[in-house]
Design an enzyme around this catalytic site. Sequence first.
Site, PDB file in Angstrom:
ATOM      1  N   GLU A 248       0.841  -1.210   0.000  1.00 52.48           N
ATOM      2  CA  GLU A 248       0.000   0.000   0.000  1.00 52.48           C
ATOM      3  C   GLU A 248       0.873   1.256   0.000  1.00 52.48           C
ATOM      4  O   GLU A 248       0.539   2.254  -0.627  1.00 52.48           O
ATOM      5  CB  GLU A 248      -0.924   0.020   1.226  1.00 52.48           C
ATOM      6  CG  GLU A 248      -2.029  -1.009   1.190  1.00 52.48           C
ATOM      7  CD  GLU A 248      -3.040  -0.757   0.079  1.00 52.48           C
ATOM      8  OE1 GLU A 248      -2.637  -0.751  -1.109  1.00 52.48           O
ATOM      9  OE2 GLU A 248      -4.223  -0.588   0.386  1.00 52.48           O
TER      10      GLU A 248
ATOM     11  N   THR B  65      -5.523   9.004  -5.696  1.00 54.07           N
ATOM     12  CA  THR B  65      -5.595   8.894  -4.233  1.00 54.07           C
ATOM     13  C   THR B  65      -4.901  10.098  -3.594  1.00 54.07           C
ATOM     14  O   THR B  65      -5.375  10.638  -2.593  1.00 54.07           O
ATOM     15  CB  THR B  65      -4.943   7.578  -3.763  1.00 54.07           C
ATOM     16  OG1 THR B  65      -5.525   6.524  -4.523  1.00 54.07           O
ATOM     17  CG2 THR B  65      -5.168   7.322  -2.296  1.00 54.07           C
TER      18      THR B  65
END
Length: 306
Positions: free
Chosen positions: A128, A180
């Site tokens: 991530e 993001t």
Amino acid sequence: MKNIKIKVPATIANLVCGFDILGMAINEPYDEMELRLLESPDIIIRHTDSFNLPEEASKNVAGAVLLKIQTHLNLKNGFEVIIHKNIKPGSGLGSSAASAAGAAFAANHLLGNVLSKEEMVHFAMFGEELASGVRHADNIAPCMYGGIALIKSSDPIDIIPLNTPDLFIAAVHPQVEVKTSDARQILKKNISMKDAIQQWGNIAGLIAGIEKNDLTLIGRSLNDGIVEPVRSILIPQFHEIKTKSLELGALGGGISGSGPSVFMVTEKEEKAHEIARMMKAVYDEIKIESFVYVSEINPSGIEIIE
Ligand code: ADP
């Protein structure tokens, strides 16, 4: 040498008011991954999908996780990984988390279960970090544990698996790009005490609703006065989708992860299909291609299929 094939679920993070602390695994879509333990220390990644993701180990989230595990355990072995990806990257449905969690899970299995679940989450979070710059577990934890997970803290890791309520989920992924990093950057740096108190009430109500399988309490608690008002401006027709979903009988819903996917929860499967058809029609109308999914909560997370 040993090999394994796994099915890895998509995940919906945040669950509206649970920004960065709640996530839920769903049955559709899902990835499949095959891992083989190698005698040599190579980490070889291959994709059978057409998303054009990097196959260089250090640039692919699965590779990044395996490199960390290899170093940590001082392994002489490497891994060959074949990824059949269906969870579209950048969808907000946990595409990167699926590859990261899948890599940690499968490697651990091939190595004879040397890591605890929390350690697998710890290593998967490096994937991530590669994908978004932030080491967060709100997609990784539900992907690994299944159901709904509360990430009480990611450093140190403190994950609380919650009950799996009898919900259906309708999700739409419009083909627009929401980075993001942009979705994080536009967030307010400070919030008022009044907004914080409302959010605490909603999160507490949501957790209570999940634990009691009280679907109307879940619906009443799926409100977010802090993140959604800011992030929804990045998602075309967000308010139209939400209003029409509630009119059609959705219990509640909001942005999945950092978007652009939007999800709604319902009590009945047919209602979820009806909402999914409406979601698609809204984007068809403005000529934005979209993909819709109707699913139940995935109760068990990553599954070994071979
Ligand atoms: P999502 O919210 O759907 O997980 P992200 O934006 O978090 O999407 O992650 C996608 C990013 O991660 C893309 O920049 C993609 O190139 C990168 N990436 C690298 N390897 C993978 C992988 N195996 N699966 C998915 N995304 C990957």
